[in-house]
Design a protein around this motif. Structure first.
Motif, PDB file in Angstrom:
ATOM      1  N   VAL A   1     131.020 -16.692  -1.133  1.00  0.00           N
ATOM      2  CA  VAL A   1     129.883 -16.979  -0.248  1.00  0.00           C
ATOM      3  C   VAL A   1     130.273 -18.067   0.757  1.00  0.00           C
ATOM      4  CG1 VAL A   1     127.547 -17.959  -0.159  1.00  0.00           C
ATOM      5  CG2 VAL A   1     128.090 -16.172  -1.827  1.00  0.00           C
ATOM      6  N   VAL A   2     131.030 -19.064   0.297  1.00  0.00           N
ATOM      7  CA  VAL A   2     131.527 -20.097   1.219  1.00  0.00           C
ATOM      8  C   VAL A   2     132.375 -19.447   2.314  1.00  0.00           C
ATOM      9  CG1 VAL A   2     133.091 -22.080   1.412  1.00  0.00           C
ATOM     10  CG2 VAL A   2     131.409 -21.988  -0.435  1.00  0.00           C
ATOM     11  N   ASN A   3     133.237 -18.514   1.940  1.00  0.00           N
ATOM     12  CA  ASN A   3     134.050 -17.810   2.933  1.00  0.00           C
ATOM     13  C   ASN A   3     133.183 -17.057   3.930  1.00  0.00           C
ATOM     14  OD1 ASN A   3     136.352 -18.680   1.633  1.00  0.00           O
ATOM     15  ND2 ASN A   3     136.777 -16.725   0.665  1.00  0.00           N
ATOM     16  N   TRP A   4     132.148 -16.381   3.435  1.00  0.00           N
ATOM     17  CA  TRP A   4     131.233 -15.631   4.301  1.00  0.00           C
ATOM     18  C   TRP A   4     130.557 -16.576   5.296  1.00  0.00           C
ATOM     19  CZ3 TRP A   4     125.836 -15.703   4.842  1.00  0.00           C
ATOM     20  CH2 TRP A   4     125.282 -14.593   5.496  1.00  0.00           C
ATOM     21  N   ILE A   5     130.110 -17.729   4.802  1.00  0.00           N
ATOM     22  CA  ILE A   5     129.464 -18.723   5.674  1.00  0.00           C
ATOM     23  C   ILE A   5     130.461 -19.232   6.715  1.00  0.00           C
ATOM     24  CG2 ILE A   5     128.468 -21.053   5.719  1.00  0.00           C
ATOM     25  CD1 ILE A   5     127.215 -20.345   2.942  1.00  0.00           C
TER      26      ILE A   5
ATOM     27  N   ARG B   1     130.885 -16.740   9.414  1.00  0.00           N
ATOM     28  CA  ARG B   1     129.750 -16.684  10.339  1.00  0.00           C
ATOM     29  C   ARG B   1     129.840 -17.760  11.412  1.00  0.00           C
ATOM     30  NH1 ARG B   1     125.255 -13.052   9.348  1.00  0.00           N
ATOM     31  NH2 ARG B   1     124.150 -14.569  10.582  1.00  0.00           N
ATOM     32  N   GLY B   2     130.454 -18.900  11.052  1.00  0.00           N
ATOM     33  CA  GLY B   2     130.403 -20.025  11.979  1.00  0.00           C
ATOM     34  C   GLY B   2     131.681 -20.386  12.694  1.00  0.00           C
ATOM     35  N   ILE B   3     132.839 -19.952  12.194  1.00  0.00           N
ATOM     36  CA  ILE B   3     134.061 -20.479  12.793  1.00  0.00           C
ATOM     37  C   ILE B   3     134.970 -19.414  13.399  1.00  0.00           C
ATOM     38  CG2 ILE B   3     134.070 -22.490  11.299  1.00  0.00           C
ATOM     39  CD1 ILE B   3     136.376 -21.219   9.755  1.00  0.00           C
ATOM     40  N   GLU B   4     134.506 -18.206  13.525  1.00  0.00           N
ATOM     41  CA  GLU B   4     135.360 -17.137  14.045  1.00  0.00           C
ATOM     42  C   GLU B   4     135.912 -17.471  15.431  1.00  0.00           C
ATOM     43  OE1 GLU B   4     136.894 -13.732  15.927  1.00  0.00           O
ATOM     44  OE2 GLU B   4     135.035 -14.634  16.616  1.00  0.00           O
TER      45      GLU B   4
ATOM     46  N   ILE C   1     144.433  -9.917   0.309  1.00  0.00           N
ATOM     47  CA  ILE C   1     143.442  -9.398   1.266  1.00  0.00           C
ATOM     48  C   ILE C   1     142.004  -9.724   0.896  1.00  0.00           C
ATOM     49  CG2 ILE C   1     144.894  -7.495   2.036  1.00  0.00           C
ATOM     50  CD1 ILE C   1     142.909  -5.689   0.378  1.00  0.00           C
ATOM     51  N   GLY C   2     141.745 -10.036  -0.370  1.00  0.00           N
ATOM     52  CA  GLY C   2     140.372 -10.234  -0.818  1.00  0.00           C
ATOM     53  C   GLY C   2     139.660 -11.393  -0.150  1.00  0.00           C
ATOM     54  N   ASP C   3     140.297 -12.551  -0.124  1.00  0.00           N
ATOM     55  CA  ASP C   3     139.659 -13.716   0.486  1.00  0.00           C
ATOM     56  C   ASP C   3     139.446 -13.530   1.987  1.00  0.00           C
ATOM     57  OD1 ASP C   3     139.711 -14.800  -2.063  1.00  0.00           O
ATOM     58  OD2 ASP C   3     141.513 -15.982  -1.693  1.00  0.00           O
ATOM     59  N   PRO C   4     140.453 -13.056   2.718  1.00  0.00           N
ATOM     60  CA  PRO C   4     140.208 -12.792   4.140  1.00  0.00           C
ATOM     61  C   PRO C   4     139.087 -11.766   4.379  1.00  0.00           C
ATOM     62  CG  PRO C   4     142.553 -12.890   3.742  1.00  0.00           C
ATOM     63  CD  PRO C   4     141.880 -12.917   2.397  1.00  0.00           C
ATOM     64  N   LEU C   5     138.966 -10.777   3.490  1.00  0.00           N
ATOM     65  CA  LEU C   5     137.877  -9.802   3.638  1.00  0.00           C
ATOM     66  C   LEU C   5     136.514 -10.481   3.601  1.00  0.00           C
ATOM     67  CD1 LEU C   5     138.886  -6.693   1.500  1.00  0.00           C
ATOM     68  CD2 LEU C   5     138.345  -6.723   3.934  1.00  0.00           C
ATOM     69  N   THR C   6     136.373 -11.482   2.746  1.00  0.00           N
ATOM     70  CA  THR C   6     135.073 -12.152   2.643  1.00  0.00           C
ATOM     71  C   THR C   6     134.789 -13.007   3.873  1.00  0.00           C
ATOM     72  OG1 THR C   6     135.979 -13.979   1.297  1.00  0.00           O
ATOM     73  CG2 THR C   6     135.070 -12.078   0.120  1.00  0.00           C
ATOM     74  N   VAL C   7     135.843 -13.550   4.488  1.00  0.00           N
ATOM     75  CA  VAL C   7     135.668 -14.282   5.746  1.00  0.00           C
ATOM     76  C   VAL C   7     135.293 -13.294   6.851  1.00  0.00           C
ATOM     77  CG1 VAL C   7     136.820 -15.678   7.517  1.00  0.00           C
ATOM     78  CG2 VAL C   7     137.269 -16.128   5.089  1.00  0.00           C
ATOM     79  N   VAL C   8     135.996 -12.168   6.907  1.00  0.00           N
ATOM     80  CA  VAL C   8     135.726 -11.155   7.923  1.00  0.00           C
ATOM     81  C   VAL C   8     134.293 -10.623   7.795  1.00  0.00           C
ATOM     82  CG1 VAL C   8     136.324  -8.798   8.654  1.00  0.00           C
ATOM     83  CG2 VAL C   8     138.113 -10.496   8.283  1.00  0.00           C
ATOM     84  N   ALA C   9     133.809 -10.506   6.570  1.00  0.00           N
ATOM     85  CA  ALA C   9     132.422 -10.053   6.376  1.00  0.00           C
ATOM     86  C   ALA C   9     131.453 -11.001   7.077  1.00  0.00           C
ATOM     87  CB  ALA C   9     132.104  -9.952   4.892  1.00  0.00           C
ATOM     88  N   GLY C  10     131.751 -12.292   7.036  1.00  0.00           N
ATOM     89  CA  GLY C  10     130.922 -13.257   7.765  1.00  0.00           C
ATOM     90  C   GLY C  10     131.089 -13.121   9.264  1.00  0.00           C
ATOM     91  N   VAL C  11     132.325 -12.974   9.702  1.00  0.00           N
ATOM     92  CA  VAL C  11     132.606 -12.811  11.132  1.00  0.00           C
ATOM     93  C   VAL C  11     131.871 -11.602  11.683  1.00  0.00           C
ATOM     94  CG1 VAL C  11     134.431 -12.250  12.803  1.00  0.00           C
ATOM     95  CG2 VAL C  11     134.862 -13.973  11.039  1.00  0.00           C
ATOM     96  N   LEU C  12     131.890 -10.511  10.934  1.00  0.00           N
ATOM     97  CA  LEU C  12     131.269  -9.265  11.390  1.00  0.00           C
ATOM     98  C   LEU C  12     129.782  -9.178  11.071  1.00  0.00           C
ATOM     99  CD1 LEU C  12     134.150  -6.769  10.539  1.00  0.00           C
ATOM    100  CD2 LEU C  12     133.586  -7.824  12.747  1.00  0.00           C
TER     101      LEU C  12
END
Length: 146
Positions: free
Chosen positions: A57-61, A64-67, A105-116
């Motif tokens: 969830v931290v990665n998703w957040i 959302r904010g730092i892309e 790939i798992g952690d970057p996927l959760t960041v990308v989910a926030g970006v997208l």
């Protein structure tokens, strides 16, 4: 702090950190605690899953904010990892989040989910299934080997 609480806190912390971009190893901690046969298995799986999902969830957040900082040197993911994760997501859509447990790939996927801008409930549900499933399989394998 009593030893059981300290043990659960350590497991939670390892699982939380393992889900972020920081290097950590929660699987070894969980396996050792299972082998110790001192803690209820359901509690161990629950604590590890909760920590790992909240780390995601931290990665998703963050996503959302730092892309818009992705090209900066201090950005937590290399452009190659972020591009690879975006490719997975664009190819498989929200279902790619079921691979959020996969190393590299798992952690970057959760960041990308926030970006997208993946809706939080969709993100949370799929990541919870993936992360909890991984710990269930790990627990089963640990019990089979031990």
């Amino acid at each position: 702090m009593n030893t059981d609480l300290a043990a659960y806190t350590g497991l939670f912390g390892a699982a939380f950190l393992a889900a972020t971009i920081l290097p950590a190893q929660s699987e070894a901690v969980l396996a050792m605690m299972i082998v110790a046969d001192r803690y209820p298995l359901v509690t161990l799986i629950g604590v590890a899953s909760l920590g790992n999902v909240l780390g995601s969830v931290v990665n998703w957040i963050l996503g959302r904010g730092i892309e818009h900082y992705r090209d900066r040197r201090w950005f937590p993911l290399s452009p190659a990892k972020l591009d690879r994760a975006e490719g997975w997501y664009r190819r498989y859509g929200k279902w790619s989040l079921l691979a959020s447990w996969v190393p590299v790939i798992g952690d970057p996927l959760t960041v990308v989910a926030g970006v997208l801008r993946v809706p939080f409930l969709t993100f949370f549900t799929l990541v919870t299934i993936a992360k909890s499933g991984r710990y269930l399989v790990l627990a089963w394998l640990t019990l089979e080997v031990a």
